[in-house]
Design a protein around this motif. Structure first.
Motif, PDB file in Angstrom:
ATOM      1  N   ALA A  49      55.262  55.331  25.454  1.00 55.17           N
ATOM      2  CA  ALA A  49      54.387  56.177  26.399  1.00 55.17           C
ATOM      3  C   ALA A  49      53.166  56.501  25.308  1.00 55.17           C
ATOM      4  N   GLY A  50      53.304  56.922  24.428  1.00 54.16           N
ATOM      5  CA  GLY A  50      52.438  56.627  23.203  1.00 54.16           C
ATOM      6  C   GLY A  50      51.527  55.676  23.104  1.00 54.16           C
ATOM      7  N   SER A  51      51.941  54.684  23.162  1.00 56.90           N
ATOM      8  CA  SER A  51      51.005  53.910  22.756  1.00 56.90           C
ATOM      9  C   SER A  51      50.209  52.864  22.946  1.00 56.90           C
ATOM     10  N   TYR A  52      50.237  52.819  24.489  1.00 64.92           N
ATOM     11  CA  TYR A  52      49.429  51.558  25.582  1.00 64.92           C
ATOM     12  C   TYR A  52      49.204  52.103  26.285  1.00 64.92           C
ATOM     13  N   VAL A  53      49.751  53.730  27.068  1.00 64.81           N
ATOM     14  CA  VAL A  53      49.247  54.200  28.205  1.00 64.81           C
ATOM     15  C   VAL A  53      48.220  55.809  27.947  1.00 64.81           C
ATOM     16  N   ASP A  54      46.401  55.745  28.544  1.00 60.32           N
ATOM     17  CA  ASP A  54      46.480  56.742  28.303  1.00 60.32           C
ATOM     18  C   ASP A  54      46.565  57.830  29.597  1.00 60.32           C
ATOM     19  N   THR A  55      47.421  59.035  29.517  1.00 61.27           N
ATOM     20  CA  THR A  55      47.488  60.024  30.368  1.00 61.27           C
ATOM     21  C   THR A  55      46.484  60.588  31.254  1.00 61.27           C
ATOM     22  N   PHE A  56      45.538  60.468  30.393  1.00 64.15           N
ATOM     23  CA  PHE A  56      43.647  61.004  31.127  1.00 64.15           C
ATOM     24  C   PHE A  56      42.860  60.120  31.455  1.00 64.15           C
ATOM     25  N   GLU A  57      43.411  58.409  31.563  1.00 65.00           N
ATOM     26  CA  GLU A  57      42.775  57.484  32.225  1.00 65.00           C
ATOM     27  C   GLU A  57      43.515  57.466  33.337  1.00 65.00           C
ATOM     28  N   ILE A  58      45.014  57.963  33.590  1.00 62.72           N
ATOM     29  CA  ILE A  58      45.134  57.556  34.759  1.00 62.72           C
ATOM     30  C   ILE A  58      44.555  58.676  35.923  1.00 62.72           C
ATOM     31  N   ARG A  59      44.911  60.304  34.904  1.00 63.80           N
ATOM     32  CA  ARG A  59      44.432  61.315  36.236  1.00 63.80           C
ATOM     33  C   ARG A  59      42.945  61.156  36.338  1.00 63.80           C
ATOM     34  N   GLY A  60      42.660  60.470  35.477  1.00 61.06           N
ATOM     35  CA  GLY A  60      40.476  60.364  35.940  1.00 61.06           C
ATOM     36  C   GLY A  60      40.577  59.351  37.392  1.00 61.06           C
ATOM     37  N   ILE A  61      41.831  57.983  37.038  1.00 62.09           N
ATOM     38  CA  ILE A  61      40.934  56.993  38.636  1.00 62.09           C
ATOM     39  C   ILE A  61      42.227  58.650  39.272  1.00 62.09           C
ATOM     40  N   ILE A  62      42.981  58.726  39.325  1.00 65.93           N
ATOM     41  CA  ILE A  62      43.476  60.213  40.337  1.00 65.93           C
ATOM     42  C   ILE A  62      41.911  60.575  41.024  1.00 65.93           C
ATOM     43  N   GLU A  63      41.567  61.077  40.045  1.00 68.79           N
ATOM     44  CA  GLU A  63      40.579  62.442  40.590  1.00 68.79           C
ATOM     45  C   GLU A  63      39.347  61.502  41.231  1.00 68.79           C
ATOM     46  N   THR A  64      39.330  60.024  41.315  1.00 67.40           N
ATOM     47  CA  THR A  64      38.347  59.055  42.261  1.00 67.40           C
ATOM     48  C   THR A  64      38.434  59.682  43.706  1.00 67.40           C
ATOM     49  N   ARG A  65      39.705  60.044  43.352  1.00 63.08           N
ATOM     50  CA  ARG A  65      40.291  60.271  45.180  1.00 63.08           C
ATOM     51  C   ARG A  65      40.003  61.188  45.599  1.00 63.08           C
ATOM     52  N   LYS A  66      40.209  62.542  44.989  1.00 62.34           N
ATOM     53  CA  LYS A  66      40.239  63.630  44.742  1.00 62.34           C
ATOM     54  C   LYS A  66      40.185  64.011  46.411  1.00 62.34           C
ATOM     55  N   LYS A  67      39.025  64.026  46.486  1.00 63.13           N
ATOM     56  CA  LYS A  67      38.146  64.107  48.392  1.00 63.13           C
ATOM     57  C   LYS A  67      38.962  64.178  49.599  1.00 63.13           C
ATOM     58  N   GLU A  68      39.824  62.295  49.082  1.00 60.66           N
ATOM     59  CA  GLU A  68      40.286  62.090  49.964  1.00 60.66           C
ATOM     60  C   GLU A  68      42.156  62.701  49.907  1.00 60.66           C
ATOM     61  N   LEU A  69      42.647  63.123  48.573  1.00 59.99           N
ATOM     62  CA  LEU A  69      43.607  63.501  48.674  1.00 59.99           C
ATOM     63  C   LEU A  69      43.997  64.787  49.994  1.00 59.99           C
ATOM     64  N   GLN A  70      42.962  65.879  49.336  1.00 62.06           N
ATOM     65  CA  GLN A  70      42.627  67.571  49.523  1.00 62.06           C
ATOM     66  C   GLN A  70      42.690  67.646  51.186  1.00 62.06           C
ATOM     67  N   ASP A  71      41.434  66.059  51.472  1.00 63.36           N
ATOM     68  CA  ASP A  71      41.127  66.049  52.507  1.00 63.36           C
ATOM     69  C   ASP A  71      42.399  65.459  53.786  1.00 63.36           C
ATOM     70  N   THR A  72      43.764  64.826  53.520  1.00 64.57           N
ATOM     71  CA  THR A  72      44.816  64.965  54.100  1.00 64.57           C
ATOM     72  C   THR A  72      45.946  65.434  54.216  1.00 64.57           C
ATOM     73  N   ILE A  73      46.144  66.453  52.727  1.00 67.61           N
ATOM     74  CA  ILE A  73      46.667  67.884  52.322  1.00 67.61           C
ATOM     75  C   ILE A  73      46.305  69.050  53.490  1.00 67.61           C
ATOM     76  N   LYS A  74      45.643  68.524  53.803  1.00 67.24           N
ATOM     77  CA  LYS A  74      44.520  70.243  54.427  1.00 67.24           C
ATOM     78  C   LYS A  74      44.903  69.956  55.894  1.00 67.24           C
ATOM     79  N   THR A  75      44.888  68.337  56.418  1.00 69.44           N
ATOM     80  CA  THR A  75      44.958  67.793  57.477  1.00 69.44           C
ATOM     81  C   THR A  75      46.900  68.429  58.395  1.00 69.44           C
ATOM     82  N   ALA A  76      46.871  68.007  56.905  1.00 66.25           N
ATOM     83  CA  ALA A  76      48.802  68.127  57.507  1.00 66.25           C
ATOM     84  C   ALA A  76      49.127  69.434  56.839  1.00 66.25           C
ATOM     85  N   ILE A  77      48.601  70.686  56.507  1.00 69.32           N
ATOM     86  CA  ILE A  77      48.904  71.783  56.858  1.00 69.32           C
ATOM     87  C   ILE A  77      48.512  72.724  58.149  1.00 69.32           C
ATOM     88  N   ASN A  78      47.539  71.972  58.687  1.00 75.88           N
ATOM     89  CA  ASN A  78      46.950  73.136  59.456  1.00 75.88           C
ATOM     90  C   ASN A  78      47.602  72.129  61.123  1.00 75.88           C
TER      91      ASN A  78
END
Length: 78
Positions: A49-78
């Motif tokens: 995990a420490g040599s080639y993978v940047d966990t902050f980069e993974i989080r950044g990629i996930i955050e590009t879809r933040k709105k879509e993920l939040q909308d899906t969650i809100k739809t599911a709980i309503n």
């Protein structure tokens, strides 16, 4: 995801003592996506995990879809 949310987390406010279900679930799913991505990348590159993978980069990629993920969650709980 909507069916999983209803079955897995029926009483988030009572059990986890959270004020906002959507924020809790967003954090939960971001963590699950990060964990799965990290596992896949380590396995694919046969690296530690420490040599080639940047966990902050993974989080950044996930955050590009933040709105879509939040909308899906809100739809599911309503």
């Amino acid at each position: 995801m909507p069916t999983e949310i209803k079955q897995t987390f029926p009483n988030i406010k009572q059990i986890w003592k959270c004020n906002d279900e959507a924020d809790f679930l967003y954090g939960y799913y971001v963590g699950k996506i990060e964990e799965g991505s990290l596992h896949y990348l380590i396995k694919a590159t046969r690296a530690s995990a420490g040599s080639y993978v940047d966990t902050f980069e993974i989080r950044g990629i996930i955050e590009t879809r933040k709105k879509e993920l939040q909308d899906t969650i809100k739809t599911a709980i309503n």
